[in-house]
Design a protein around this motif. Structure first.
Motif, PDB file in Angstrom:
ATOM      1  N   ASP A  34      47.458  42.463  -2.406  1.00 23.82           N
ATOM      2  CA  ASP A  34      48.054  42.979  -3.614  1.00 23.82           C
ATOM      3  C   ASP A  34      47.420  44.310  -3.590  1.00 23.82           C
ATOM      4  O   ASP A  34      46.049  45.095  -2.910  1.00 23.82           O
ATOM      5  CB  ASP A  34      47.772  42.803  -4.760  1.00 23.82           C
ATOM      6  CG  ASP A  34      48.318  41.358  -5.120  1.00 23.82           C
ATOM      7  OD1 ASP A  34      49.199  40.957  -4.235  1.00 23.82           O
ATOM      8  OD2 ASP A  34      48.111  40.574  -6.104  1.00 23.82           O
ATOM      9  N   THR A  35      48.362  45.893  -3.715  1.00 24.08           N
ATOM     10  CA  THR A  35      47.924  46.760  -4.276  1.00 24.08           C
ATOM     11  C   THR A  35      46.807  47.145  -4.251  1.00 24.08           C
ATOM     12  O   THR A  35      46.804  47.064  -5.677  1.00 24.08           O
ATOM     13  CB  THR A  35      49.480  48.390  -4.206  1.00 24.08           C
ATOM     14  OG1 THR A  35      50.350  47.779  -3.751  1.00 24.08           O
ATOM     15  CG2 THR A  35      48.755  48.823  -3.832  1.00 24.08           C
ATOM     16  N   ASN A  36      46.185  48.169  -4.068  1.00 21.37           N
ATOM     17  CA  ASN A  36      44.479  48.287  -4.739  1.00 21.37           C
ATOM     18  C   ASN A  36      43.827  49.428  -3.891  1.00 21.37           C
ATOM     19  O   ASN A  36      44.736  50.393  -3.572  1.00 21.37           O
ATOM     20  CB  ASN A  36      44.129  47.494  -4.353  1.00 21.37           C
ATOM     21  CG  ASN A  36      43.347  47.051  -2.498  1.00 21.37           C
ATOM     22  OD1 ASN A  36      43.113  47.965  -1.841  1.00 21.37           O
ATOM     23  ND2 ASN A  36      42.999  46.218  -2.612  1.00 21.37           N
ATOM     24  N   LYS A  37      42.886  50.269  -5.248  1.00 18.51           N
ATOM     25  CA  LYS A  37      42.757  51.820  -4.646  1.00 18.51           C
ATOM     26  C   LYS A  37      42.499  51.725  -2.947  1.00 18.51           C
ATOM     27  O   LYS A  37      42.722  53.020  -2.475  1.00 18.51           O
ATOM     28  CB  LYS A  37      41.392  51.656  -5.600  1.00 18.51           C
ATOM     29  CG  LYS A  37      40.746  53.186  -5.747  1.00 18.51           C
ATOM     30  CD  LYS A  37      41.415  53.915  -6.535  1.00 18.51           C
ATOM     31  CE  LYS A  37      40.239  55.654  -6.489  1.00 18.51           C
ATOM     32  NZ  LYS A  37      40.520  55.902  -4.711  1.00 18.51           N
ATOM     33  N   ASP A  38      41.820  51.031  -2.559  1.00 18.95           N
ATOM     34  CA  ASP A  38      41.346  50.743  -0.820  1.00 18.95           C
ATOM     35  C   ASP A  38      42.037  51.163  -0.477  1.00 18.95           C
ATOM     36  O   ASP A  38      42.488  52.159   1.127  1.00 18.95           O
ATOM     37  CB  ASP A  38      40.578  49.964  -0.551  1.00 18.95           C
ATOM     38  CG  ASP A  38      39.813  50.100   1.166  1.00 18.95           C
ATOM     39  OD1 ASP A  38      39.661  50.991   1.393  1.00 18.95           O
ATOM     40  OD2 ASP A  38      39.981  48.723   1.740  1.00 18.95           O
TER      41      ASP A  38
END
Ligand code: SF4
Length: 297
Positions: A34-38
């Motif tokens: 899932d989209t994350n900061k990294d």
């Protein structure tokens, strides 16, 4: 063969099709997180500055999984409906990604026209040959993927709150909780239910856009304009929240069309990019809900 599927852009709409197709072909799927900061940081690093946030995020998803797969799926989605087009960024997406991210594995390049099952099969034939040359297996995988996609239902329609808003925008802004900072939960905590465009019928959408002087050229514009127009005209919601990506050309037109159409019906436009701060977004949502409560009482 390991096939990479980035969880970005229209993945939220067509994931049953892509998953089933490649699994039935016998590939091992490597799906990004899932989209994350990294992922966002990787996307910002590799993508051109001028791109919108969802395209940058898509680059980040590709960068996350590219070293684990033999083939990566970058759908070049051209058309979903007759006489309507998808954003030009989708048409050039494979080139954009391949030329921005170093050491890429092979990527799918074929254009995808989903105007009919036959046209979609053209894409499946070209792309499927990257995995197998068994034409019977390919046809069977395609049929299974189409069926799985046709059984897939998505959309939100939550009537359990005293206030309800129409949440409009492109699917990747509505369903990617990192991009939208979990707006549906934020609204729930404030006592606000949400409805999304999937719940209205196609004939309602057609009727709404037929009132326009010129039919929208873009599928996203058609969906968002018709949905907000119907919700405001019929007073089915207390207000509209439109999540828009900074630098999105289509949104710059459709938001003006919506504003012109709904006149003084409450509308909050939230522009998101990689610099958007959560505190600022919260303040705007809270102020909007406060205004809706006062109008209601
Ligand atoms: S429609 Fe807008 S948000 Fe979507 S990819 Fe195109 S420019 Fe970006």
């Amino acid at each position: 063969m390991k096939v990479g599927i980035p969880k970005g852009l229209l993945y939220y709409d067509y994931q049953p099709f892509f998953h089933t197709f490649f699994e039935e072909l016998g590939a091992e799927l490597i799906v990004s997180s899932d989209t994350n900061k990294d992922i966002l940081d990787k996307g910002v690093k590799y993508c051109v500055d001028e791109a919108c946030l969802p395209v940058k995020v898509f680059h980040g998803h590709v960068a996350e999984i590219k070293d684990q797969c033999d083939l990566i799926v970058i759908p070049r989605i051209m058309q979903l409906r007759k006489r309507e087009f998808i954003c030009p960024k989708f048409c050039g997406l494979p080139e954009m990604v391949i030329n921005s991210i170093p050491d890429m594995p092979r990527a799918t390049m074929a254009p995808l026209y989903a105007l009919s099952k036959e046209r979609l099969f053209q894409w499946a034939k070209v792309v499927g040959k990257e995995v197998t040359h068994n034409t019977a297996k390919l046809s069977k995988a395609f049929e299974a993927a189409v069926e799985c996609q046709s059984n897939y239902k998505k959309g939100i329609d939550d009537d359990s709150y005293p206030i309800k808003v129409a949440l409009s925008g492109h699917p990747y802004n509505i369903y990617d909780n990192f991009i939208n900072m979990n707006i549906v939960n934020k609204l729930k905590k404030l006592g606000v239910g949400v409805v999304t465009e999937e719940v209205i019928d196609e004939d309602i959408k057609n009727r709404e856009v037929s009132k326009l002087y010129k039919k929208p050229f873009w599928s996203f514009a058609r969906n968002n304009y018709s949905f907000t127009s119907h919700m405001a005209d019929q007073k089915l919601v207390n207000g509209i929240i439109y999540i828009s990506s900074f630098a999105c050309g289509i949104d710059s037109v459709v938001i003006e069309l919506i504003k012109h159409n709904i006149e003084d019906f409450p509308l909050l436009v939230l522009k998101v990019d990689e610099h958007t701060g959560e505190a600022g977004l919260d303040t705007r949502i809270e102020a909007f809900v406060d205004m809706l409560e006062r109008r209601r009482s």
